[in-house]
Design a protein around this motif. Sequence first.
Motif, PDB file in Angstrom:
ATOM      1  N   LEU A 161      30.783  -6.431  23.259  1.00  0.00           N
ATOM      2  CA  LEU A 161      30.623  -5.214  24.059  1.00  0.00           C
ATOM      3  C   LEU A 161      29.609  -4.252  23.433  1.00  0.00           C
ATOM      4  CD1 LEU A 161      34.308  -4.480  25.097  1.00  0.00           C
ATOM      5  CD2 LEU A 161      32.449  -5.242  26.580  1.00  0.00           C
ATOM      6  N   GLU A 162      29.546  -4.211  22.116  1.00  0.00           N
ATOM      7  CA  GLU A 162      28.647  -3.287  21.426  1.00  0.00           C
ATOM      8  C   GLU A 162      27.339  -3.929  20.975  1.00  0.00           C
ATOM      9  OE1 GLU A 162      30.961  -1.634  18.276  1.00  0.00           O
ATOM     10  OE2 GLU A 162      32.271  -0.537  19.655  1.00  0.00           O
ATOM     11  N   SER A 163      27.073  -5.148  21.415  1.00  0.00           N
ATOM     12  CA  SER A 163      25.922  -5.898  20.920  1.00  0.00           C
ATOM     13  C   SER A 163      24.581  -5.427  21.481  1.00  0.00           C
ATOM     14  CB  SER A 163      26.084  -7.386  21.234  1.00  0.00           C
ATOM     15  OG  SER A 163      25.994  -7.601  22.633  1.00  0.00           O
ATOM     16  N   GLY A 164      24.594  -4.734  22.597  1.00  0.00           N
ATOM     17  CA  GLY A 164      23.339  -4.357  23.228  1.00  0.00           C
ATOM     18  C   GLY A 164      22.675  -5.518  23.934  1.00  0.00           C
ATOM     19  N   HIS A 165      23.422  -6.563  24.187  1.00  0.00           N
ATOM     20  CA  HIS A 165      22.910  -7.739  24.885  1.00  0.00           C
ATOM     21  C   HIS A 165      22.444  -7.343  26.288  1.00  0.00           C
ATOM     22  CE1 HIS A 165      22.930 -11.722  26.796  1.00  0.00           C
ATOM     23  NE2 HIS A 165      22.745 -12.195  25.573  1.00  0.00           N
ATOM     24  N   ALA A 166      21.513  -8.079  26.836  1.00  0.00           N
ATOM     25  CA  ALA A 166      20.960  -7.771  28.160  1.00  0.00           C
ATOM     26  C   ALA A 166      22.045  -7.718  29.236  1.00  0.00           C
ATOM     27  CB  ALA A 166      19.908  -8.805  28.531  1.00  0.00           C
ATOM     28  N   MET A 167      23.070  -8.556  29.104  1.00  0.00           N
ATOM     29  CA  MET A 167      24.173  -8.521  30.077  1.00  0.00           C
ATOM     30  C   MET A 167      24.892  -7.178  30.041  1.00  0.00           C
ATOM     31  SD  MET A 167      25.972 -12.282  29.849  1.00  0.00           S
ATOM     32  CE  MET A 167      26.387 -12.108  28.121  1.00  0.00           C
ATOM     33  N   MET A 168      25.030  -6.603  28.865  1.00  0.00           N
ATOM     34  CA  MET A 168      25.725  -5.318  28.730  1.00  0.00           C
ATOM     35  C   MET A 168      24.844  -4.170  29.225  1.00  0.00           C
ATOM     36  SD  MET A 168      28.626  -6.140  27.504  1.00  0.00           S
ATOM     37  CE  MET A 168      28.630  -7.821  28.073  1.00  0.00           C
ATOM     38  N   ARG A 169      23.548  -4.276  28.992  1.00  0.00           N
ATOM     39  CA  ARG A 169      22.627  -3.215  29.437  1.00  0.00           C
ATOM     40  C   ARG A 169      22.439  -3.222  30.941  1.00  0.00           C
ATOM     41  NH1 ARG A 169      19.364  -5.326  25.213  1.00  0.00           N
ATOM     42  NH2 ARG A 169      17.972  -6.095  26.823  1.00  0.00           N
ATOM     43  N   GLY A 195      35.608 -17.447  20.831  1.00  0.00           N
ATOM     44  CA  GLY A 195      34.756 -17.341  19.649  1.00  0.00           C
ATOM     45  C   GLY A 195      33.410 -18.026  19.846  1.00  0.00           C
ATOM     46  N   GLY A 196      33.433 -19.180  20.503  1.00  0.00           N
ATOM     47  CA  GLY A 196      32.173 -19.875  20.796  1.00  0.00           C
ATOM     48  C   GLY A 196      31.278 -19.077  21.722  1.00  0.00           C
ATOM     49  N   ALA A 197      31.865 -18.486  22.742  1.00  0.00           N
ATOM     50  CA  ALA A 197      31.083 -17.663  23.672  1.00  0.00           C
ATOM     51  C   ALA A 197      30.522 -16.435  22.963  1.00  0.00           C
ATOM     52  CB  ALA A 197      31.941 -17.254  24.857  1.00  0.00           C
ATOM     53  N   ALA A 198      31.340 -15.810  22.120  1.00  0.00           N
ATOM     54  CA  ALA A 198      30.868 -14.645  21.371  1.00  0.00           C
ATOM     55  C   ALA A 198      29.721 -15.033  20.447  1.00  0.00           C
ATOM     56  CB  ALA A 198      32.016 -14.031  20.571  1.00  0.00           C
ATOM     57  N   TRP A 199      29.826 -16.168  19.784  1.00  0.00           N
ATOM     58  CA  TRP A 199      28.761 -16.629  18.894  1.00  0.00           C
ATOM     59  C   TRP A 199      27.473 -16.857  19.681  1.00  0.00           C
ATOM     60  CZ3 TRP A 199      26.420 -21.572  18.733  1.00  0.00           C
ATOM     61  CH2 TRP A 199      25.531 -21.744  17.672  1.00  0.00           C
ATOM     62  N   LEU A 200      27.586 -17.480  20.853  1.00  0.00           N
ATOM     63  CA  LEU A 200      26.405 -17.713  21.678  1.00  0.00           C
ATOM     64  C   LEU A 200      25.745 -16.407  22.096  1.00  0.00           C
ATOM     65  CD1 LEU A 200      27.635 -20.621  23.964  1.00  0.00           C
ATOM     66  CD2 LEU A 200      25.852 -20.747  22.214  1.00  0.00           C
ATOM     67  N   ILE A 201      26.543 -15.425  22.469  1.00  0.00           N
ATOM     68  CA  ILE A 201      25.995 -14.136  22.914  1.00  0.00           C
ATOM     69  C   ILE A 201      25.405 -13.366  21.744  1.00  0.00           C
ATOM     70  CG2 ILE A 201      26.630 -11.867  23.852  1.00  0.00           C
ATOM     71  CD1 ILE A 201      28.682 -13.406  25.624  1.00  0.00           C
ATOM     72  N   LEU A 202      26.136 -13.289  20.640  1.00  0.00           N
ATOM     73  CA  LEU A 202      25.674 -12.504  19.494  1.00  0.00           C
ATOM     74  C   LEU A 202      24.468 -13.123  18.799  1.00  0.00           C
ATOM     75  CD1 LEU A 202      29.137 -11.465  18.061  1.00  0.00           C
ATOM     76  CD2 LEU A 202      27.532 -10.047  19.351  1.00  0.00           C
ATOM     77  N   SER A 203      24.342 -14.431  18.862  1.00  0.00           N
ATOM     78  CA  SER A 203      23.193 -15.085  18.247  1.00  0.00           C
ATOM     79  C   SER A 203      22.023 -15.183  19.209  1.00  0.00           C
ATOM     80  CB  SER A 203      23.579 -16.471  17.724  1.00  0.00           C
ATOM     81  OG  SER A 203      23.936 -17.310  18.797  1.00  0.00           O
ATOM     82  N   ARG A 204      22.178 -14.584  20.403  1.00  0.00           N
ATOM     83  CA  ARG A 204      21.126 -14.536  21.439  1.00  0.00           C
ATOM     84  C   ARG A 204      20.716 -15.930  21.921  1.00  0.00           C
ATOM     85  NH1 ARG A 204      21.663  -9.269  22.583  1.00  0.00           N
ATOM     86  NH2 ARG A 204      21.112  -7.932  20.853  1.00  0.00           N
ATOM     87  N   ARG A 205      21.649 -16.856  21.903  1.00  0.00           N
ATOM     88  CA  ARG A 205      21.365 -18.193  22.421  1.00  0.00           C
ATOM     89  C   ARG A 205      21.487 -18.221  23.923  1.00  0.00           C
ATOM     90  NH1 ARG A 205      20.844 -21.364  17.980  1.00  0.00           N
ATOM     91  NH2 ARG A 205      21.981 -20.698  16.141  1.00  0.00           N
ATOM     92  N   ILE A 206      22.193 -17.244  24.489  1.00  0.00           N
ATOM     93  CA  ILE A 206      22.240 -17.088  25.947  1.00  0.00           C
ATOM     94  C   ILE A 206      21.969 -15.638  26.280  1.00  0.00           C
ATOM     95  CG2 ILE A 206      23.769 -18.994  26.431  1.00  0.00           C
ATOM     96  CD1 ILE A 206      26.038 -17.008  26.738  1.00  0.00           C
TER      97      ILE A 206
END
Length: 88
Positions: A21-29, A77-88
């Motif tokens: 939620l706090e990652s600033g990922h494009a999905m959150m923005r 955890g796998g989904a979070a890793w993918l999002i936080l590592s910017r793999r998706i």
Amino acid sequence: MALIVTFLLGIGNFAWHRAVLESGHAMMRAVSPGAYRAARTVSLGLEFVLLCAAMLAIADGHLAGLWAYLLYSAINGGAAWLILSRRI
């Protein structure tokens, strides 16, 4: 012991959830601020309900609750890793 493991998995799930939620990922923005606040509240509430349901099932002697929550935690955890590592 199963209750303790489930509780620790729950802590991990909440940590992954908050990090995403706090990652600033494009999905959150891409979500408007009002919808973001509502979605955050609902999603964290759902996370809490899932943890309580698993812990109640385990306390009632149903170890399938632990296995189900373990599977959920692995996927989460796998989904979070993918999002936080910017793999998706």
